[in-house]
Design an enzyme around this catalytic site. Structure first.
Site, mmCIF file in Angstrom:
data_model
loop_
_atom_site.group_PDB
_atom_site.id
_atom_site.type_symbol
_atom_site.label_atom_id
_atom_site.label_comp_id
_atom_site.label_asym_id
_atom_site.label_seq_id
_atom_site.Cartn_x
_atom_site.Cartn_y
_atom_site.Cartn_z
ATOM 1 N N SER A 140 0.831 -1.204 0.000
ATOM 2 C CA SER A 140 0.000 0.000 0.000
ATOM 3 C C SER A 140 0.862 1.249 0.000
ATOM 4 O O SER A 140 1.988 1.241 0.494
ATOM 5 C CB SER A 140 -0.901 0.005 1.232
ATOM 6 O OG SER A 140 -1.633 1.197 1.242
ATOM 7 N N GLU A 194 -9.843 2.512 4.946
ATOM 8 C CA GLU A 194 -9.588 3.731 4.147
ATOM 9 C C GLU A 194 -10.921 4.326 3.656
ATOM 10 O O GLU A 194 -11.127 5.543 3.731
ATOM 11 C CB GLU A 194 -8.695 3.328 2.972
ATOM 12 C CG GLU A 194 -8.334 4.415 2.012
ATOM 13 C CD GLU A 194 -7.499 3.828 0.865
ATOM 14 O OE1 GLU A 194 -6.548 3.066 1.124
ATOM 15 O OE2 GLU A 194 -7.823 4.135 -0.298
ATOM 16 N N LYS A 235 -4.637 -6.463 3.978
ATOM 17 C CA LYS A 235 -4.636 -5.361 3.002
ATOM 18 C C LYS A 235 -6.081 -4.977 2.633
ATOM 19 O O LYS A 235 -6.399 -3.799 2.486
ATOM 20 C CB LYS A 235 -3.853 -5.780 1.746
ATOM 21 C CG LYS A 235 -3.979 -4.831 0.553
ATOM 22 C CD LYS A 235 -3.301 -3.515 0.858
ATOM 23 C CE LYS A 235 -3.427 -2.413 -0.154
ATOM 24 N NZ LYS A 235 -3.971 -2.571 -1.429
ATOM 25 N N HIS A 261 -7.461 -2.995 5.401
ATOM 26 C CA HIS A 261 -6.853 -1.665 5.289
ATOM 27 C C HIS A 261 -7.650 -0.809 4.303
ATOM 28 O O HIS A 261 -7.996 0.340 4.582
ATOM 29 C CB HIS A 261 -5.395 -1.792 4.836
ATOM 30 C CG HIS A 261 -4.811 -0.528 4.286
ATOM 31 N ND1 HIS A 261 -5.059 -0.107 2.991
ATOM 32 C CD2 HIS A 261 -4.032 0.423 4.837
ATOM 33 C CE1 HIS A 261 -4.450 1.040 2.792
ATOM 34 N NE2 HIS A 261 -3.822 1.378 3.894
ATOM 35 N N ASN A 262 -7.957 -1.362 3.158
ATOM 36 C CA ASN A 262 -8.680 -0.582 2.151
ATOM 37 C C ASN A 262 -10.097 -0.250 2.606
ATOM 38 O O ASN A 262 -10.597 0.834 2.337
ATOM 39 C CB ASN A 262 -8.731 -1.344 0.825
ATOM 40 C CG ASN A 262 -7.398 -1.309 0.115
ATOM 41 O OD1 ASN A 262 -6.356 -1.145 0.750
ATOM 42 N ND2 ASN A 262 -7.400 -1.458 -1.187
#
Ligand code: 2AM
Length: 484
Positions: free
Chosen positions: A131, A192, A185, A188-189
């Site tokens: 990222s 976000e 990940k 994480h997105n």
């Protein structure tokens, strides 16, 4: 024949791949570059990689022959079939103990599958979240590797050297087995999406409820960026608010209000539903983007449907700006608590042992959600690696307490003024539900048993499912117990 000198091979010369190669080169590693369209290798060597130690390969065989053992091959190609195609071609060229790393945007279930399939052939598969976009790849990404743990000692030095640093600590650590790296990940997105939506709701309230100018809002975000909310997304939002087009007008006001998405937020929400974890803030953030994209319908509806008569906040402006900040902060704490709940549940589902403090540190720098706040999360897990929920950590309990009154005031005001704040609101609803010893689900159980004989448990006898004949007719047969 001379000894091979390549430390690692990287396949896929789009921007992310090129930048990771240059980053590895900067840190003293010899990288062998390859690409499906082979002409791009020479072009890369003659241009972006000119003057570096990067070695080009003419074929996969050539690439493999240039690598030291155990061979490390990293893929940065389009997620999906392209990854499987390359793996299929690589397997016959590699030996037991060699390592294939997928640094693309793969779905974690694909990484689970690839890890198992390659293990059966004696190869070590690593699925790594990467990222930080192009800049991150070039100067320090957040890296989230997971898969075959025996591969970690052989790639640790390269990965931790090229990753972003939080202070001196690398924003890269071993995440866990199988597709854990890509799962983390994905979360994480999703987070976000949540962080972005929260900032949008603060912006909406400042703009419409308080009628603030862009300059005032930029100043406010600049202030917020010095405290608890210090983060990359607040910083760029401030810069966006300040940005003027060539004609001297603010660019932001001219941008069409329909949010795009590539799907990783949606995947997080789907996983949340799949594993039964109430990750409501990320889900609402995905839905908020969906609603925004219905622009035509919204414009039509705005002509037909009236909101409240009062749409401006009439209290103390300075105080309300501070309330918005606290609403954002408390909601953000809930969002991360939910994200970590999802990771904990996935860990249970797949039998993964996840390093939660390490995950917070991996996100601390290099990536889009990087923030000071993630340092506090890291500390919470350092203090108690078994922490079951972030909301139960002493620091976060105190922080939420500090924000609570403001948060309630902001949600209540938004509702009264008719300004949608789905993320602030769902976070508060979750918070109130989570801290409730008793919820009204007893009525749901009664309803289910009434209309479908689904059975229920009594408070003083959990585990024993019983059925009541609520109407006096219809019999006493219960349907088989199921847990949806
Ligand atoms: P290309 O340059 O040959 O198109 C990002 O798109 C990277 O993924 C590029 O390196 C691209 O290679 C590669 N890629 C995309 N689709 C691919 C496929 N089906 N097989 C192999 N590589 C692919």
């Amino acid at each position: 024949m001379s000894q091979p000198t390549g430390d690692i091979a990287l396949i896929g010369l789009a921007v992310m791949g090129q930048n990771l190669i240059l980053n590895m080169n900067d840190h003293g590693f010899t990288v062998v570059a390859f690409n499906r369209t082979v002409e791009k290798v020479e072009h890369f060597l003659q241009n972006e990689a000119k003057g570096t130690k990067v070695i080009g390969a003419k074929s996969l065989e050539d690439m493999v022959s240039k690598l030291k053992k155990p061979r490390r091959v990293m893929l940065l190609v389009k997620a999906g079939q392209a990854v499987d195609d390359f793996i299929l071609k690589l397997v016959p060229l590699l030996e037991k103990g060699d390592i294939i790393i997928d640094g693309g945007n793969s779905e974690y279930k694909d990484s689970n599958r690839r890890c198992k399939a390659l293990a059966a052939q004696g190869l070590l598969f690593v699925g790594s979240g990467v990222s930080g976009g192009e800049d991150g790849a070039r100067y320090g990404p957040s890296l989230m590797p997971g898969g075959a743990e025996q591969a970690w000692p052989a790639i640790k030095d390269i990965f931790q050297s090229i990753s972003a640093k939080a202070g001196k600590e690398p924003c890269c650590d071993w995440v866990g087995p199988d597709g854990a790296g890509h799962f983390v990940k994905m979360v994480h997105n999703g987070i976000e999406y949540g962080d972005m939506q929260l900032i949008c709701e603060a912006y909406h309230l400042m703009k419409d409820a308080l009628g603030m100018s862009q300059a005032e809002m930029a100043d406010t975000l600049d202030e917020w960026n010095k405290g608890e909310l210090d983060s990359f997304l607040i910083e760029i939002s401030r810069d966006i608010l300040c940005f003027k087009d060539k004609d001297g007008q603010y660019l932001l006001e001219k941008i069409r209000d329909t949010a795009g998405q590539k799907g990783t937020g949606k995947w997080t929400a789907i996983s949340a539903l799949e594993y039964g974890v109430p990750v409501s803030l990320i889900a609402e953030s995905v839905f908020a983007r969906c609603l925004s994209s219905l622009q035509g319908e919204r414009i039509e509806a705005s002509k037909q449907i009236q909101g409240p008569s009062k749409t401006k906040y009439e209290g103390d402006k300075k105080q309300f700006i501070n309330d918005i900040k606290y609403a954002l902060y408390a909601s953000k704490i809930v969002s991360y608590a939910q994200g970590f709940m999802l990771m904990r549940e996935a860990a249970k589902e797949f039998g993964w042992k996840l390093n939660f403090g390490g995950i917070a540190l991996m996100w601390r720098g290099g990536c889009i959600i990087r923030s000071v706040f993630l340092g506090n999360i890291k500390e919470a897990f350092d203090k108690n690696p078994q922490l079951s929920n972030l909301l139960l950590d002493d620091f976060f309990k105190k922080e939420v307490q500090k924000c609570q009154e403001s948060w309630r005031k902001v949600v209540a005001s938004a509702v009264t003024l008719g300004i949608p704040t789905p993320a602030f609101s769902t976070a508060l609803a979750f918070f109130d539900g989570y801290r409730s010893a008793r919820l009204p689900a007893n009525l749901i159980q009664a309803q289910r048993d009434y209309f479908g004989a689904h059975t229920y448990e009594l408070l003083d006898n959990p585990g024993k499912f019983i059925h009541t004949n609520w109407t006096g007719h219809g019999g006493n047969v219960s349907s088989t117990t199921y847990q949806a």
